[in-house]
Design a protein around this motif. Structure first.
Motif, mmCIF file in Angstrom:
data_model
loop_
_atom_site.group_PDB
_atom_site.id
_atom_site.type_symbol
_atom_site.label_atom_id
_atom_site.label_comp_id
_atom_site.label_asym_id
_atom_site.label_seq_id
_atom_site.Cartn_x
_atom_site.Cartn_y
_atom_site.Cartn_z
ATOM 1 N N THR A 49 16.237 17.076 48.668
ATOM 2 C CA THR A 49 16.574 17.940 47.675
ATOM 3 C C THR A 49 17.845 18.601 47.942
ATOM 4 O O THR A 49 18.694 18.714 47.039
ATOM 5 N N GLN A 64 17.617 12.306 45.245
ATOM 6 C CA GLN A 64 16.244 12.677 45.241
ATOM 7 C C GLN A 64 15.948 12.643 43.606
ATOM 8 O O GLN A 64 16.209 13.415 42.692
ATOM 9 N N LYS A 83 12.906 13.196 42.305
ATOM 10 C CA LYS A 83 12.128 14.170 41.774
ATOM 11 C C LYS A 83 12.741 15.485 41.496
ATOM 12 O O LYS A 83 12.075 16.347 41.431
ATOM 13 N N LEU A 84 14.210 15.344 41.655
ATOM 14 C CA LEU A 84 14.815 16.759 41.527
ATOM 15 C C LEU A 84 14.657 17.402 40.354
ATOM 16 O O LEU A 84 14.070 18.752 40.173
ATOM 17 N N THR A 91 11.701 17.156 37.855
ATOM 18 C CA THR A 91 10.476 17.272 38.269
ATOM 19 C C THR A 91 9.979 18.610 38.831
ATOM 20 O O THR A 91 9.372 19.409 38.362
ATOM 21 N N ARG A 92 10.519 18.761 39.910
ATOM 22 C CA ARG A 92 10.611 19.870 40.747
ATOM 23 C C ARG A 92 11.079 21.069 40.121
ATOM 24 O O ARG A 92 10.540 22.324 40.245
ATOM 25 N N GLU A 135 8.541 22.356 37.533
ATOM 26 C CA GLU A 135 7.441 22.591 38.095
ATOM 27 C C GLU A 135 7.623 24.260 38.754
ATOM 28 O O GLU A 135 6.768 24.984 38.525
ATOM 29 N N SER A 136 8.908 24.734 38.824
ATOM 30 C CA SER A 136 9.185 26.117 39.111
ATOM 31 C C SER A 136 9.121 26.949 37.900
ATOM 32 O O SER A 136 9.075 28.283 38.315
ATOM 33 N N ARG A 194 17.950 24.783 46.647
ATOM 34 C CA ARG A 194 16.705 24.148 47.016
ATOM 35 C C ARG A 194 16.166 23.467 45.756
ATOM 36 O O ARG A 194 15.039 22.932 45.572
ATOM 37 N N ARG A 239 15.761 24.861 42.930
ATOM 38 C CA ARG A 239 14.992 25.617 42.072
ATOM 39 C C ARG A 239 15.712 26.257 40.910
ATOM 40 O O ARG A 239 16.642 26.694 41.254
ATOM 41 N N SER A 284 6.636 11.860 34.499
ATOM 42 C CA SER A 284 6.880 12.763 35.438
ATOM 43 C C SER A 284 6.905 14.019 34.969
ATOM 44 O O SER A 284 6.857 15.222 35.986
#
Length: 360
Positions: free
Chosen positions: A3, A37, A39-40, A42-43, A46-47, A103, A105, A126
């Motif tokens: 990430t 990455q 999943k960047l 998606t993460r 999620e934050s 990160r 976020r 996702s």
């Protein structure tokens, strides 16, 4: 580590590209970030504790997304969105590069994303939206999707991956897959008098869902929208029934997750800034320029209805994203008297159509 590497290299690419191309530099950095990455995005979502509101459909995505974002921000929520309507995968990842930390976020209570139908369907499993807002299915981009039925299938995939669906109940293409989903409907009131949008032809007879939010009337660039005993008297981004439906969709989505008062909704929409290039007025070297983005023959005709036809100087452009310029022949240019400049990769096709419409 992946990430951080994705954010570092993506941000660097974005910075360097903007040094040589002012205002550009989103596709390549987003592609780089995705490759490193996947999943960047998606993460990042999620934050955000309130989750994702995804907006998709053939037309009206940008206006609906903008209205949702403004209504949430007016209530004090931090919102992460793709601000320049870059709604394909590269643009979505580029938005994380622009606003996320090292990160990956984001500082947001809620995420509101405009999603291209095709890219949205590919990513949606996702992303797991809390709410998806589906606007319509029009006979658009046939060079890309071949048949509106394929758009319908992609929107159905987005709907089924969502906890709740805010859906245009006037469009049979959307109603056809609405059964079994948790749906909040919006649409035109039964007694509505005015122009009605034309959706892609659908020969099925799906069960009608009564809309929770109804457009009662539209007068120029204002509308009355009702939900039960509650009335919203709102200013529209531009004149037209389709704009009233976009705003009804936005109000429906926002009121599902917040307790916004009608007065706040009305005042926010009254002062809502224009959507990027959607009848936007900008200052260029001391002159006001009116920008109107068209995406298909339907939106082209709607935009032509909102001009006098005597504007001068007037420029029309048909760019490289029009893979099959034959749809230009479905546009009624007869309202125009003269076009001063015709530009873009498909300029000659556009000029030919104008000549057959007796436009100088």
């Amino acid at each position: 580590m992946r990430t951080i590497a994705a954010m570092m290299l993506g941000k660097t690419a974005r910075f360097l590209l903007r040094l040589v191309r002012r205002g550009g530099g989103s596709a390549l950095p987003g592609t780089i970030a995705f490759k490193i990455q996947p999943k960047l995005l998606t993460r990042a979502i999620e934050s955000a504790p309130m989750g994702l509101i995804a907006v998709s459909g053939t037309a009206g995505k940008s206006t609906t997304t903008k209205a949702i974002v403004e209504l949430l921000r007016a209530q004090g929520y931090e919102v992460f969105t793709n601000p320049l309507t870059a709604n394909i995968r590269q643009g979505l990842y580029a938005a994380v590069l622009q606003f996320g930390n090292w990160r990956g976020r984001i500082k947001a209570d809620v995420v509101v994303l405009e999603l291209d139908e095709g890219h949205g369907a590919a990513l949606i499993e996702s992303l797991k939206p809390r709410i998806s807002v589906l606007t319509n299915v029009l006979p658009d981009q046939l060079d890309r999707f071949v048949d509106p039925e394929f758009v319908q299938e992609k929107l159905a995939r987005i709907a089924r991956a969502s906890e709740k669906v805010v859906l245009n109940t006037d469009d049979p293409n959307l109603l056809e897959f609405a059964q079994g989903l948790e749906v909040v409907g919006y649409g035109l009131a039964r007694g509505f008098e005015g122009d009605r949008p034309e959706y892609a032809i659908n020969f099925s007879q799906p069960t009608r869902i009564a809309p929770k939010f109804e457009v009662i009337r539209v007068e120029d660039a204002s509308a009355e929208i009702a939900s039960g005993e509650t009335r919203f008297f709102v200013k529209l981004p531009a004149a037209g029934t389709h704009q009233a439906l976009n705003i009804a969709a936005a109000i429906a989505a926002v009121t599902e997750i917040t307790q916004a008062e009608p007065e706040l909704i009305e005042s926010t929409l009254e002062s809502m800034p224009p959507v990027f290039a959607r009848d936007e007025r900008v200052d260029i070297q001391g002159r006001e320029v009116r920008l109107m983005l068209v995406q298909n023959f339907v939106s082209f005709n709607l935009n032509l209805e909102n001009i006098s036809g005597t504007e001068s100087p007037l420029m029309l452009m048909a760019g490289s994203d029009i893979h099959d310029p034959s749809w230009l022949w479905n546009v009624d240019f007869s309202k125009l008297r003269r076009v001063d400049v015709v530009g873009g990769l498909n300029a000659f096709d556009l000029a030919l159509v104008l000549s057959y419409n007796n436009v100088e």
